[in-house]
Design an enzyme around this catalytic site. Structure first.
Site, PDB file in Angstrom:
ATOM      1  N   GLU A 172      30.520  31.406  42.747  1.00  0.00           N
ATOM      2  CA  GLU A 172      30.677  31.665  44.183  1.00  0.00           C
ATOM      3  C   GLU A 172      30.603  30.358  44.984  1.00  0.00           C
ATOM      4  OE1 GLU A 172      28.660  33.211  42.077  1.00  0.00           O
ATOM      5  OE2 GLU A 172      28.417  35.337  42.568  1.00  0.00           O
ATOM      6  N   HIS A 224      14.555  55.031  62.957  1.00  0.00           N
ATOM      7  CA  HIS A 224      15.634  55.935  63.369  1.00  0.00           C
ATOM      8  C   HIS A 224      16.668  56.100  62.263  1.00  0.00           C
ATOM      9  CE1 HIS A 224      14.032  55.980  67.455  1.00  0.00           C
ATOM     10  NE2 HIS A 224      13.675  54.739  67.178  1.00  0.00           N
TER      11      HIS A 224
END
Ligand code: F6P
Length: 503
Positions: free
Chosen positions: A197, A361
């Site tokens: 990478e 949430h």
């Protein structure tokens, strides 16, 4: 009496009928007694599902495993990375606690490298460069990225720092499109300088910069960095005695130091050094990383809890779960002991998490009412770095409320509205998020990981598990370009056909 991992289960069985609130009611002083402070870091373990006797058995386990000696071995540069025959001297990058020539020499090398880094920073500060791009992956990305992000209140403002990590070209494309090559410097960070990478993204940067003048590297393989086109004067050293995921304290932290300046970088190291000294010197029953590690072992081996959530209640620490995923899971994701035998207990839990209050949430529903019990580390900051007092008060109220709700639960007539409680958590509070306290926090996790590895008999410093996939990917590269390359695996062969038909 000897304490064993299996023996811990007897304590768990003994305590099975007692919930966290019952344990606390029985031992009211535990909110104070199961807490400790190390410099700017306060930890409270009183909402764990152990009592004093179980904790004593855990501490006995640490003594039997001779954790003080294991920490001494680490810091002195013994070859604790057995499978690679290497020391793991990340502590020498920030403290000089070693009693051996090897550790002291490592510390001297680290100081010399830091001087070179300071010189390069001064040169860059005197130049017209405004943006820095760190190219790296794993430990060559996650640590610098976490710290640079967490310490945004300490940025000098001289440079903006950016990170490119994924081999997915979108990462480079989206980052570079807002930058001016004439005003950007790139740091290619790779211990091995052989990571696919980083080499591919490094090539993109080298071409985009149109020369190597503003190309820097950090590597333990200096010849390879030079062969890639980075001038020797712009290559900062790394060493085989530092693991990638333990390396942010070294020149791998170049991007951090560019963002916050050398003196704040030194403060980060000083915070970690304080934690090193504490880990080495504090008695087992008042030793924060040891107690943190023992709590992890308790939840994994005595209570059989398979995952662990990290929940920072500070937006600036939002990247901490990702960082710890590598630190913890690459270090402890092993099923073979250092001596080659299979482990006889569970090892690493799956580590995951997210920042509060946002996470409340999303996945907190499962923390409160899901079928699995998920132990967690809640991490908060007492003094904010902003003036929005109401927001900070709400943040702290939510942090405290969640740990209380998870532990105590709530009985209601409607089963949908009942909370079973008895869900363990550790609370870690920083006085404020500063380079010093962040250094201490990260070093605490590093030492906790090492202590767990010793208790499980595994090597925290190798990562052989990542190699097979890399090799197969290398073998598949030609097949993606050339239809005639034979692929033995029938599923991969079929998948390649599907991809080629749509390319
Ligand atoms: O593939 C895993 C790994 O070796 C990590 O341990 C390391 O942090 C990362 O790759 C990057 O390695 P390097 O710094 O050598 O490019």
């Amino acid at each position: 009496m000897t304490s064993t991992l299996a023996g811990l289960r007897e304590h768990a069985t003994r305590l099975a009928g007692q919930s966290i609130p019952e344990l606390i009611a029985e031992e009211p002083a535990r909110a104070r007694d199961f807490a400790l402070r190390v410099g700017p870091l306060y930890a409270n373990f009183s909402r764990q599902r152990y009592d004093r006797n179980a904790l004593a058995a855990l501490v006995a386990l640490a003594r039997q495993a001779d954790i003080p000696q294991a920490l001494r071995s680490l810091i002195d540069g013994d070859k604790v990375n057995v499978s690679e025959g290497r020391a793991a001297l990340h502590t020498s990058l920030r403290s000089n606690l070693g009693t051996t020539g090897i550790a002291r020499e490592a510390h001297a090398q680290a100081l010399a490298a830091r001087e070179c880094m300071a010189t390069l920073i001064a040169e860059l500060e005197a130049s017209s460069v405004t943006d820095i791009v760190n190219v790296g992956i794993g430990g060559s990305d996650l640590g610098p990225r976490l710290v640079a992000d967490a310490l945004k209140d300490f940025h000098s403002g001289r440079f903006r720092v950016h990170f490119i990590t994924n081999v997915d070209g979108s990462d480079a494309q989206h980052t570079l499109r807002h930058l001016d090559p004439a005003r950007t410097a790139a740091i290619l960070v790779s211990k091995t300088f052989g990571t696919q990478e980083t080499l591919l993204n490094g090539r993109i940067l080298r071409d985009w910069l149109g020369g190597s003048e503003r190309l820097y590297a950090v590597s333990a393989n200096v010849p390879k960095a030079e062969a890639f086109g980075v001038d020797a004067s712009r290559v900062l050293p790394m060493w085989d005695w530092v693991g990638g995921r333990y390396s942010l304290w070294s020149s791998v932290g170049f991007a951090i130091a560019l963002a916050i300046g050398m003196s704040q970088f030194e403060a980060l190291l000083a915070g970690a050094a304080d934690m090193d000294a504490h880990a080495l010197e504090a008695p087992m029953d008042r030793n924060l990383p040891v107690l943190h590690a023992l709590t992890g072992v308790w939840n994994r081996n005595a209570l059989d809890l398979a995952t662990h959530a990290v929940l920072p209640y500070d937006e600036r620490l939002a990247l901490l779960p990702s960082y710890l995923q590598q630190l913890v899971m690459e270090s402890l994701g092993k099923s073979v002991r250092s001596d080659g035998a299979s482990v006889d207990s569970q090892t690493v839990p799956v580590l995951w998490g997210g920042a509060g209050t946002n996470a409340q949430h999303s996945f907190f529903q499962a923390l409160h009412q899901g079928t699995q019990t998920i132990p967690s580390d809640f991490i908060g900051t007492i003094a904010p770095a902003h003036g929005y007092v109401d927001n900070h008060t709400a943040l702290l109220a939510n942090l405290l409320a969640q740990t209380e709700a998870l532990a105590n639960g709530h009985a209601a007539d409607d089963p949908q509205k009942s909370y079973p409680g008895n869900r363990p958590s550790t609370l870690l509070l920083l006085d404020a998020l500063t380079p010093h306290s962040l250094g201490a926090l990260i070093a605490m996790y590093e030492h906790s990981v090492y202590v767990q590895s010793v208790l499980w008999g595994i090597n925290a410093f190798d990562q052989w598990g990542v190699e097979l996939g890399k090799k197969i990917a290398g073998d598949l590269l030609p097949a993606l370009a050339d239809h005639d390359v034979h692929i033995a695996d029938p599923v991969t062969r079929s998948l390649l056909q599907e991809i080629r038909s749509r390319l």
